[in-house]
Design a protein around this motif. Structure first.
Motif, PDB file in Angstrom:
ATOM      1  N   THR A   1      -2.867  12.716  -6.334  1.00  0.00           N
ATOM      2  CA  THR A   1      -2.806  12.989  -4.900  1.00  0.00           C
ATOM      3  C   THR A   1      -4.006  12.401  -4.162  1.00  0.00           C
ATOM      4  OG1 THR A   1      -3.783  15.178  -5.245  1.00  0.00           O
ATOM      5  CG2 THR A   1      -1.378  15.059  -5.133  1.00  0.00           C
ATOM      6  N   LYS A   2      -5.135  12.257  -4.833  1.00  0.00           N
ATOM      7  CA  LYS A   2      -6.316  11.666  -4.195  1.00  0.00           C
ATOM      8  C   LYS A   2      -6.065  10.196  -3.865  1.00  0.00           C
ATOM      9  CE  LYS A   2     -10.937  10.838  -3.568  1.00  0.00           C
ATOM     10  NZ  LYS A   2     -10.845   9.730  -2.656  1.00  0.00           N
ATOM     11  N   GLY A   3      -5.609   9.429  -4.837  1.00  0.00           N
ATOM     12  CA  GLY A   3      -5.311   8.021  -4.599  1.00  0.00           C
ATOM     13  C   GLY A   3      -4.205   7.845  -3.577  1.00  0.00           C
ATOM     14  N   ALA A   4      -3.171   8.673  -3.686  1.00  0.00           N
ATOM     15  CA  ALA A   4      -2.064   8.610  -2.729  1.00  0.00           C
ATOM     16  C   ALA A   4      -2.561   8.951  -1.327  1.00  0.00           C
ATOM     17  CB  ALA A   4      -0.947   9.562  -3.150  1.00  0.00           C
ATOM     18  N   ALA A   5      -3.453   9.940  -1.230  1.00  0.00           N
ATOM     19  CA  ALA A   5      -3.988  10.347   0.076  1.00  0.00           C
ATOM     20  C   ALA A   5      -4.813   9.227   0.703  1.00  0.00           C
ATOM     21  CB  ALA A   5      -4.825  11.615  -0.073  1.00  0.00           C
TER      22      ALA A   5
ATOM     23  N   ARG B   1       0.835  -1.197   0.000  1.00  0.00           N
ATOM     24  CA  ARG B   1       0.000   0.000   0.000  1.00  0.00           C
ATOM     25  C   ARG B   1       0.875   1.255   0.000  1.00  0.00           C
ATOM     26  NH1 ARG B   1      -5.544   0.598   1.312  1.00  0.00           N
ATOM     27  NH2 ARG B   1      -5.593  -1.559   1.992  1.00  0.00           N
ATOM     28  N   LEU B   2       1.957   1.219   0.757  1.00  0.00           N
ATOM     29  CA  LEU B   2       2.883   2.349   0.778  1.00  0.00           C
ATOM     30  C   LEU B   2       3.515   2.551  -0.600  1.00  0.00           C
ATOM     31  CD1 LEU B   2       4.389   4.595   2.293  1.00  0.00           C
ATOM     32  CD2 LEU B   2       6.047   2.865   3.022  1.00  0.00           C
ATOM     33  N   GLU B   3       3.941   1.469  -1.218  1.00  0.00           N
ATOM     34  CA  GLU B   3       4.551   1.563  -2.552  1.00  0.00           C
ATOM     35  C   GLU B   3       3.541   2.083  -3.576  1.00  0.00           C
ATOM     36  OE1 GLU B   3       7.381   1.622  -5.474  1.00  0.00           O
ATOM     37  OE2 GLU B   3       7.586   1.530  -3.310  1.00  0.00           O
ATOM     38  N   ARG B   4       2.304   1.593  -3.510  1.00  0.00           N
ATOM     39  CA  ARG B   4       1.275   2.076  -4.435  1.00  0.00           C
ATOM     40  C   ARG B   4       1.028   3.563  -4.217  1.00  0.00           C
ATOM     41  NH1 ARG B   4      -4.849  -0.107  -4.312  1.00  0.00           N
ATOM     42  NH2 ARG B   4      -4.790   1.042  -2.344  1.00  0.00           N
TER      43      ARG B   4
ATOM     44  N   ALA C   1       3.989  10.874   3.820  1.00  0.00           N
ATOM     45  CA  ALA C   1       2.933  11.813   4.216  1.00  0.00           C
ATOM     46  C   ALA C   1       3.391  13.264   4.019  1.00  0.00           C
ATOM     47  CB  ALA C   1       2.526  11.571   5.668  1.00  0.00           C
ATOM     48  N   ALA C   2       4.645  13.538   4.324  1.00  0.00           N
ATOM     49  CA  ALA C   2       5.187  14.889   4.136  1.00  0.00           C
ATOM     50  C   ALA C   2       5.200  15.270   2.664  1.00  0.00           C
ATOM     51  CB  ALA C   2       6.597  14.969   4.721  1.00  0.00           C
TER      52      ALA C   2
ATOM     53  N   CYS D   1      -2.302   6.816   2.077  1.00  0.00           N
ATOM     54  CA  CYS D   1      -1.613   7.427   3.218  1.00  0.00           C
ATOM     55  C   CYS D   1      -2.513   7.437   4.450  1.00  0.00           C
ATOM     56  CB  CYS D   1      -1.169   8.839   2.856  1.00  0.00           C
ATOM     57  SG  CYS D   1      -0.158   9.635   4.115  1.00  0.00           S
ATOM     58  N   GLN D   2      -3.751   7.839   4.270  1.00  0.00           N
ATOM     59  CA  GLN D   2      -4.692   7.898   5.384  1.00  0.00           C
ATOM     60  C   GLN D   2      -4.902   6.509   5.994  1.00  0.00           C
ATOM     61  OE1 GLN D   2      -5.925  10.744   6.698  1.00  0.00           O
ATOM     62  NE2 GLN D   2      -6.718   9.452   8.341  1.00  0.00           N
ATOM     63  N   TRP D   3      -5.077   5.507   5.142  1.00  0.00           N
ATOM     64  CA  TRP D   3      -5.258   4.138   5.638  1.00  0.00           C
ATOM     65  C   TRP D   3      -4.045   3.704   6.452  1.00  0.00           C
ATOM     66  CZ3 TRP D   3      -3.044  -0.581   5.841  1.00  0.00           C
ATOM     67  CH2 TRP D   3      -3.864  -1.666   6.214  1.00  0.00           C
ATOM     68  N   LEU D   4      -2.861   3.966   5.919  1.00  0.00           N
ATOM     69  CA  LEU D   4      -1.637   3.573   6.617  1.00  0.00           C
ATOM     70  C   LEU D   4      -1.500   4.286   7.959  1.00  0.00           C
ATOM     71  CD1 LEU D   4       0.687   3.484   3.515  1.00  0.00           C
ATOM     72  CD2 LEU D   4       0.186   1.528   5.011  1.00  0.00           C
TER      73      LEU D   4
END
Length: 150
Positions: A40-44, A27-30, A64-65, A47-50
């Motif tokens: 940024t939406k998909g990445a967010a 999930r982090l790699e994706r 996250a930064a 990130c939020q899940w993680l």
């Protein structure tokens, strides 16, 4: 790796995550790949899940930064960079990227301090830098370095 290979990798990671939601590394790699593609939406979402499901580590906080920075949330990004450095004071990228934000905000002294720390931690990085600062005041040194190397 931008293009069709990146899309294939994201699709593979998505299939793995769909089969097992607990795959945090995938999930982090994706999320990183999505951010690199500008999603940024998909990445967010990743990130939020993680952040909700795993103990924050320097690698996750750096992601996250970078996400916050990409979204223009510089204060939030600075907060995450500070947390990265607190967890791993040897994280060169955090100093470089935090310094870039300081420079963009007009904080030349803090930008230069971060650049110096990054160079102290990774002296080989100076080989990648170039520039003639003779005609510029000290306040422009971080800008030239960050714009060329980050």
């Amino acid at each position: 790796m931008i293009g069709i290979e990146m899309v294939k990798t994201i699709a593979q990671l998505t299939a793995l995550i769909a089969a097992d939601e607990s795959l945090t590394d995938q999930r982090l790699e994706r999320g990183r790949l999505l951010l690199e593609m500008g999603d940024t939406k998909g990445a967010a979402d990743d990130c939020q899940w993680l952040l909700e499901h795993v103990e924050p580590c320097a690698e996750l906080l750096l992601f996250a930064a970078r996400l916050a920075s990409a979204k223009g949330k510089t204060d939030e990004a600075l907060d995450y960079y500070n947390k990265v450095i607190a967890l791993n004071p040897q994280e060169v990228a955090a100093y470089q990227e935090r310094g870039k934000i300081f420079y963009q905000k007009g904080y030349s002294r803090q930008a230069e301090e971060n650049l110096r720390k990054a160079l102290e931690l990774n002296p080989q990085q100076i080989l990648k830098m170039s520039g003639d600062y003779q005609a510029e005041g000290i306040e422009h040194r971080p800008k030239r370095s960050y714009l060329k190397n980050v």
